[in-house]
Each structure stands twice: as C-alpha cells, then as structure tokens.
Scaffold this motif. Structure first.
Motif, PDB file in Angstrom:
ATOM      1  N   UNK A  90       0.587  -1.017   0.276  1.00 28.07           N
ATOM      2  CA  UNK A  90      -0.316   0.216  -0.072  1.00 28.07           C
ATOM      3  C   UNK A  90       0.376   0.963   0.026  1.00 28.07           C
ATOM      4  N   UNK A  91       2.013   1.396   0.199  1.00 28.18           N
ATOM      5  CA  UNK A  91       3.074   2.257   0.713  1.00 28.18           C
ATOM      6  C   UNK A  91       3.333   2.429  -0.621  1.00 28.18           C
ATOM      7  N   UNK A  92       3.272   1.425  -1.877  1.00 20.89           N
ATOM      8  CA  UNK A  92       3.514   2.217  -2.795  1.00 20.89           C
ATOM      9  C   UNK A  92       2.437   2.007  -3.490  1.00 20.89           C
ATOM     10  N   UNK A  93       1.433   1.360  -3.652  1.00 20.52           N
ATOM     11  CA  UNK A  93       0.296   0.836  -4.734  1.00 20.52           C
ATOM     12  C   UNK A  93      -0.714   2.886  -4.474  1.00 20.52           C
ATOM     13  N   UNK A  94      -0.325   2.846  -3.328  1.00 23.65           N
ATOM     14  CA  UNK A  94      -1.764   4.012  -2.888  1.00 23.65           C
ATOM     15  C   UNK A  94      -1.296   5.236  -2.305  1.00 23.65           C
ATOM     16  N   UNK A  95      -0.510   4.853  -0.724  1.00 28.11           N
ATOM     17  CA  UNK A  95      -0.108   6.315  -0.055  1.00 28.11           C
ATOM     18  C   UNK A  95       0.808   7.008  -1.268  1.00 28.11           C
ATOM     19  N   UNK A  96       1.712   6.380  -2.003  1.00 31.32           N
ATOM     20  CA  UNK A  96       2.363   6.424  -2.877  1.00 31.32           C
ATOM     21  C   UNK A  96       1.955   7.204  -4.667  1.00 31.32           C
ATOM     22  N   UNK A  97       1.154   6.941  -4.986  1.00 26.49           N
ATOM     23  CA  UNK A  97      -0.148   7.536  -5.815  1.00 26.49           C
ATOM     24  C   UNK A  97      -0.204   8.982  -5.045  1.00 26.49           C
ATOM     25  N   UNK A  98      -0.811   8.350  -4.147  1.00 25.93           N
ATOM     26  CA  UNK A  98      -1.377  10.269  -2.995  1.00 25.93           C
ATOM     27  C   UNK A  98      -0.505  11.306  -3.396  1.00 25.93           C
TER      28      UNK A  98
END
Length: 245
Positions: A109-117
């Motif tokens: 999630x750090x990369x795929x979600x939070x990174x995008x945000x």
C-alpha cells in the motif's frame, strides 16, 4: 514541448511508455527509485536518438524522495502536462485473506496507494498550469470489485488479498480525485495496461510492453471532450475499453 513524469520508468511498461512519449515529441522525466538504474535507462533511450529525457530519483514510498523530486523538476519547468502513476509492487504470493501479513499489506500500500497520493499531491500544482493536464493511474482489472464477483470472468479464481485490494483502493482514489477536479481541465483515469509479460509477473503475461504503454498513453493524450473518472481495460473490454469498478 509537452512534459510528462512517469514513476517507476526505468524498466518494463514505464520504460516503454517513456520511449513512446519521446517518439511523440514529449520531454520525459523518468522516475526511478534507484538513481543508477534511472540513468542507465536514460542512456538506453539516448542510444536510440531519444534525448529529451532526464532521470529523476523518485521512490514514491519515501516522502522525502517525493519532495526532492518535486524540487528538482520544479527547477526545470513550471508546467507538467502528464503524470503517469506507474510505480507498483505485487507483494509476492500467496496472498490469502486469512494469512497475508499486515507488514506486507503496508509495504504494498505504501507504493501502490500512498505513493500515488503523495506524488499526485506533490505535482498537482505543475499539472494545473498545463492547458490539458492528464493523470493516468496505472491500475489493474484485478482491482475491479464487479469483475471479481462474476464467476464467468476469466480471472475469477485469481484472488490476491494484498495486490488486488491495493488496486481497488487506487481506483476509489481515482474516482474521488476526478470528482474534486471535475470543474478544471485536469482529467484523471485509472487504466489497466493488461496482462503484460514483464518481470512483475515473471513474464507470464500474454501482452507486450508496447501494447501496454500505448494503452496508457491513449488516456494521457485525450482531448478536452475525453473521459475523466473512468476505469479502462481494453483487455477486458475490447469495444469501449471501459470496465466496471
């Protein structure tokens, strides 16, 4: 000359997206978690005669790295026309709902979600200075709740508690981001490049990186009357490309 930033662009789909954008006359900021790998990718493109490209050290899961990349690019340009949130990881297998570790959930999630945000928020001001800003969030058909509940879907039995849910979360972020920007020129879409043969899936994919990159670029170059807040997967819908969330 239009300018684009691609995260995770030192290899695979991201690298091919950079190549095709350069061939179309863009200046590309090639984001790479590892600075050396990014520079090697630039040199490969330069060897093909594609020179309007710069490597940018960018680890989307590291807020300080995102901040530094924003500062670096901001010193070179006041405008960004396209952002490809391409960087992603799968978290390995198996990924069962009953056994997947919380630590692996957090890492993905750090990369795929939070990174995008993080990247989107950091570069939104540059995008908003473009006449036709476009954000492409690289998703996956595996993030579709509707398809995953259809026993007739060809990937119905491919369930992954971590990667799939991260893409579902990314899809919802795409919807909300597009809604918030609905009265601006910014267009935001989630795009599935398809089951592409890369090291991401141990080259088990059936599509090519050239096909995948072209699908992403298609939605980064749509006109003012183009869609926003939609989910596209030409692999799952060859007619219109749009698939259900």
């Amino acid at each position: 000359m239009k300018k684009a930033l691609i995260t995770g662009a030192n290899k695979s789909i991201g690298f091919e997206t950079a190549r095709q954008l350069l061939q179309q006359g863009y200046h590309v900021y090639l984001g790479s978690r590892n600075e050396e790998n990014g520079q090697e990718a630039v040199e490969k493109l330069n060897a093909e005669g594609l020179t309007e490209v710069e490597a940018v050290q960018l680890d989307v899961s590291d807020p300080e790295s995102v901040k530094a990349a924003r500062a670096q690019i901001g010193q070179k340009t006041d405008v960004l026309d396209a952002l490809f949130n391409n960087a992603g990881i799968n978290g390995g297998i198996p990924q069962t709902a009953t056994g997947a570790s919380i630590d692996t959930f957090k890492t993905v999630y750090d990369t795929n979600v939070f990174g995008v945000v993080s990247v989107t928020q950091a570069f939104l001001d540059l995008l908003q200075k473009s006449d036709a800003p476009r954000i492409v969030n690289v998703s996956s058909g595996m993030g579709s709740l509707t398809l995953h509940t259809d026993p007739n879907w060809k990937y119905y039995h491919n369930k992954g508690a971590i990667y799939h849910t991260s893409k579902a979360a990314l899809n919802m972020y795409t919807i909300i981001l597009a809604y918030e920007l609905r009265d601006t020129p910014v267009k935001v879409n989630a795009v599935d490049p398809g089951f592409t043969a890369t090291d991401f899936n141990h080259h088990r994919g059936t599509g090519t990186v050239a096909e995948a990159a072209a699908r992403l670029i298609k939605y980064a170059t749509i006109g003012a009357d183009g869609p926003t807040g939609k989910f596209f997967s030409e692999e799952n819908n060859s007619e219109t490309g749009e698939i259900p969330w």
